[in-house]
Motif scaffolding. Structure first.
Motif, PDB file in Angstrom:
ATOM      1  N   ARG A  15       0.853  -1.209   0.000  1.00 41.47           N
ATOM      2  CA  ARG A  15       0.000   0.000   0.000  1.00 41.47           C
ATOM      3  C   ARG A  15       0.879   1.245   0.000  1.00 41.47           C
ATOM      4  O   ARG A  15       1.091   1.845  -1.031  1.00 41.47           O
ATOM      5  CB  ARG A  15      -0.944  -0.058   1.218  1.00 41.47           C
ATOM      6  CG  ARG A  15      -2.156   0.832   1.065  1.00 41.47           C
ATOM      7  CD  ARG A  15      -1.864   2.287   1.387  1.00 41.47           C
ATOM      8  NE  ARG A  15      -1.467   2.489   2.781  1.00 41.47           N
ATOM      9  CZ  ARG A  15      -0.971   3.643   3.224  1.00 41.47           C
ATOM     10  NH1 ARG A  15      -0.799   4.681   2.421  1.00 41.47           N
ATOM     11  NH2 ARG A  15      -0.589   3.770   4.496  1.00 41.47           N
ATOM     12  N   ASP A  16       1.483   1.605   1.136  1.00 34.03           N
ATOM     13  CA  ASP A  16       2.309   2.819   1.147  1.00 34.03           C
ATOM     14  C   ASP A  16       3.512   2.622   0.212  1.00 34.03           C
ATOM     15  O   ASP A  16       3.900   3.525  -0.531  1.00 34.03           O
ATOM     16  CB  ASP A  16       2.791   3.117   2.568  1.00 34.03           C
ATOM     17  CG  ASP A  16       2.895   4.611   2.848  1.00 34.03           C
ATOM     18  OD1 ASP A  16       3.293   5.339   1.935  1.00 34.03           O
ATOM     19  OD2 ASP A  16       2.594   5.043   3.971  1.00 34.03           O
ATOM     20  N   HIS A 212       3.895   4.627  12.572  1.00 31.16           N
ATOM     21  CA  HIS A 212       3.936   4.737  11.098  1.00 31.16           C
ATOM     22  C   HIS A 212       4.838   5.930  10.810  1.00 31.16           C
ATOM     23  O   HIS A 212       4.423   7.077  10.959  1.00 31.16           O
ATOM     24  CB  HIS A 212       2.512   4.954  10.570  1.00 31.16           C
ATOM     25  CG  HIS A 212       2.446   5.034   9.069  1.00 31.16           C
ATOM     26  ND1 HIS A 212       1.916   4.029   8.292  1.00 31.16           N
ATOM     27  CD2 HIS A 212       2.842   5.991   8.195  1.00 31.16           C
ATOM     28  CE1 HIS A 212       1.982   4.360   7.013  1.00 31.16           C
ATOM     29  NE2 HIS A 212       2.542   5.568   6.926  1.00 31.16           N
ATOM     30  N   HIS A 214       7.719   8.076   8.412  1.00 29.22           N
ATOM     31  CA  HIS A 214       8.310   8.307   7.081  1.00 29.22           C
ATOM     32  C   HIS A 214       9.734   8.812   7.247  1.00 29.22           C
ATOM     33  O   HIS A 214      10.117   9.338   8.283  1.00 29.22           O
ATOM     34  CB  HIS A 214       7.421   9.257   6.270  1.00 29.22           C
ATOM     35  CG  HIS A 214       6.257   8.523   5.651  1.00 29.22           C
ATOM     36  ND1 HIS A 214       6.344   7.950   4.406  1.00 29.22           N
ATOM     37  CD2 HIS A 214       5.024   8.238   6.128  1.00 29.22           C
ATOM     38  CE1 HIS A 214       5.188   7.346   4.136  1.00 29.22           C
ATOM     39  NE2 HIS A 214       4.360   7.500   5.165  1.00 29.22           N
ATOM     40  N   ASN A 248       9.212   4.628   3.922  1.00 32.60           N
ATOM     41  CA  ASN A 248       8.728   4.304   5.275  1.00 32.60           C
ATOM     42  C   ASN A 248       9.860   3.633   6.056  1.00 32.60           C
ATOM     43  O   ASN A 248      10.920   3.342   5.506  1.00 32.60           O
ATOM     44  CB  ASN A 248       7.572   3.305   5.183  1.00 32.60           C
ATOM     45  CG  ASN A 248       6.307   3.905   4.592  1.00 32.60           C
ATOM     46  OD1 ASN A 248       6.285   4.326   3.450  1.00 32.60           O
ATOM     47  ND2 ASN A 248       5.255   3.945   5.373  1.00 32.60           N
ATOM     48  N   GLN A 492      -3.914   9.818  -0.124  1.00 28.14           N
ATOM     49  CA  GLN A 492      -3.610  10.963   0.716  1.00 28.14           C
ATOM     50  C   GLN A 492      -3.985  12.278   0.063  1.00 28.14           C
ATOM     51  O   GLN A 492      -4.468  13.196   0.699  1.00 28.14           O
ATOM     52  CB  GLN A 492      -2.147  10.942   1.126  1.00 28.14           C
ATOM     53  CG  GLN A 492      -1.951   9.965   2.272  1.00 28.14           C
ATOM     54  CD  GLN A 492      -0.553   9.456   2.386  1.00 28.14           C
ATOM     55  OE1 GLN A 492       0.354   9.946   1.739  1.00 28.14           O
ATOM     56  NE2 GLN A 492      -0.362   8.448   3.198  1.00 28.14           N
TER      57      GLN A 492
END
Ligand code: KIV
Ligand code: ZN
Length: 537
Positions: A15-16, A212, A214, A248, A492
């Motif tokens: 996903r990310d 979570h 970044h 990430n 986002q």
């Protein structure tokens, strides 16, 4: 291992990670990665953002149906999670996709920072709280396991965030994920944020706190480690650290930090660390995002010792310069080379270690090529095998296949390519084109047969084996162009982005490798286009 010391690994590579520019994967590639993540032992697979496009929904559904019923090395089936904005339609799509898993999860999010609420959402804080409550309740009406994220938590007013989180718990959230969406925080600040949430959010003792982070400042792993020290018991991570912008937290860095420094952390995961390198290679290959040589844990140099002093130390005692054993991350057999006496089972096992599940007819075909290679060279190394399998395996997603290629180039004549392709019906089609070089001429000739509008946004060649007869691996990335709408919604930004398709090919001849890479990306585009046109999702 006590429940209190166990950190759940929530993998968001699909996903990310897949959201990172140019990383787009097809549904069959996503399924391949999901299978590997299961073998790796992750606890949760965030399989995608089903509302992005029919193709994304289809991919998550496939994963839920298969991987959502397959046990990992620890005997547990991974939770399959779908992302949804705090919008009813997104949540419905997420449920439509994940409901087939044995343990499904919906992950919904809404921004809580002033800058996001004012400029992106254009909502008052009161409206945000009300929406969060309503959407968590809506998700809970379908699914027992609900994760809620206050996006841009790192820049949110703590008191407001505690309120939103407390309301999300009352509405039914079971995991609260705390994103440092823009990678702004430092480890002490992230620690304090988690500590503050634990101390000030009513009901927090009944839910799992998740990190979570970044990597915009290169602090994602450090922040995640700070988060678990403050009490988080789920971490959201990706293979090779891929993800939006700088990425990430890298799964392998986090997991190996806990394993290598038990006296500092005293925490455990369910990860089978010997799978780290194979999965890393698979993700790099399928996304086309190469792992930097000096990347911690999985980079080509991570266990290489070049300088005389280091080599001397290593020969005397590996502990002089190595804090982890290469075999613990799946590198145990890089020096164990296969040769002409190796059998089919050894080849199959080695390929599986490298992230390739090959059996039946495919295994036979690769075995024949492997024997031929082993006859000409004494040893067949991992990189030989990677080059060989990429060159020999028939990509099941291929629609058009390369049947022949001839190029002329140099300083005298105009670079020209003659291409012969086998089309989906099995007919042979030929085309000739002139280009600025042999690769350009080849791509133009292919375009004139396949005829699907695209822009070449990336082209890279690298050697995957050593020496003058090295296998070259070519990666291309194509963007869909006019009249071919395979856009997907960015979760986002909420905007529709054109989709990119990666392709790769390996050959000793890099023009042939380029043709294969180009065709593989075009074929992916065609498959998605067909699915959109037939509505077969
Ligand atoms: O970075 C972020 O805030 C996200 C959310 C969707 C969790 O990826
Ligand atoms: Zn993110």
């Amino acid at each position: 291992m006590s429940e209190n010391n166990y950190v759940r690994i929530f993998d968001t590579t699909l996903r990310d990670g897949e959201q990172s520019p140019g990383a787009s994967l097809t549904s069959s590639e996503k399924l391949e990665v999901a299978r590997s993540l299961t073998r790796l032992g992750v606890d949760v697979i965030e399989a995608g953002f089903p509302a992005a496009s029919p193709d994304d929904l289809f991919a998550v559904q496939n994963i839920a149906k298969e991987v959502g019923h397959t046990a990992g090395p620890h005997g547990r089936t991974p939770i399959v999670c779908g992302l949804a904005r705090a919008i009813e339609r997104d949540i419905d799509k997420a449920w439509e996709a994940v409901q087939f898993a044995a343990t499904p999860r919906i992950h919904t999010f809404i921004s809580t920072s002033a800058i996001h609420m004012e400029h992106q959402l254009r909502m008052d804080p009161e409206e945000v709280v009300e929406r969060a409550i309503r959407m968590v309740k809506h998700a809970k009406s379908m699914c027992a396991d609900i994760e809620f994220s206050p996006m841009d938590a790192g820049r949110s007013d703590p008191t407001f965030m505690y309120l939103v989180l407390a309301e999300a718990i009352k509405a039914g959230a079971t995991t609260l994920n705390i994103p440092d969406t823009v990678g702004y925080l430092t480890p002490p600040e992230y620690f304090e944020m988690i500590r503050g949430i634990k101390e000030n959010t009513p009901g927090i003792e009944n839910v799992i706190i998740s990190t979570h982070c970044h990597d915009d400042l290169g602090l994602a792993t450090a922040n995640t480690l700070a988060g678990v020290r403050a009490g988080a018991r789920q971490v959201e991570v990706t293979i090779n650290g891929i993800g939006e912008r700088a990425g990430n937290t890298s799964l392998e860095e986090f997991v190996m930090s806990l394993k290598t420094r038990p006296s500092i952390f005293g925490l455990e995961t369910g990860i089978e660390t010997t799978q780290l390198v194979p999965v890393s290679r698979q993700v790099a290959k399928l996304t086309g995002i190469a792992v930097p040589r000096n990347k911690a844990i999985v980079g080509a140099n991570a266990f290489a010792h070049e300088s005389g002093i280091h080599q001397d130390g290593m020969l005397k005692h590996a502990g002089t310069y190595e804090i982890m054993r290469p075999q613990d991350v799946g590198l145990d057999q890089t020096n164990l080379v296969l040769g002409k006496h190796s059998g089919r089972a050894a080849l199959r096992a080695r390929l599986a270690d490298l992230g390739y599940e090959v059996q039946g007819e495919e295994l036979n075909a690769v075995f024949v090529k492997f024997k031929a290679l082993a006859d000409t060279q004494k040893e067949v190394s991992d990189s030989d095998l990677i080059g060989l399998i990429d060159a020999e395996l028939d990509d099941p997603t291929l629609i058009y296949k390369l049947d022949g290629l001839q190029v002329t180039c140099g300083t005298v004549e105009m670079p020209t390519a003659a291409v012969r392709l086998r089309d989906p019906e099995g007919n042979v089609q030929t085309a000739v084109a002139i280009g600025t070089g042999p690769v350009d001429a080849t791509f133009k000739a292919i375009d004139s047969i396949v005829n699907i509008p695209n822009v070449l946004s990336e082209y890279a060649v690298r050697a995957v084996t050593e020496g003058i007869d090295a296998n070259g691996q070519v990666t291309v990335r194509l963007e869909s162009k006019n009249g071919f709408d395979v856009n997907r919604i960015d979760p986002q930004q909420g905007v529709s982005r054109p989709r990119t398709f990666g392709g790769h090919g390996s050959e000793t001849d890099i023009v042939v490798a380029s043709a294969k890479a180009y065709l593989s990306a075009l074929n992916k585009m065609l498959r998605v286009k067909n699915r959109h046109q037939t509505g077969a999702v």
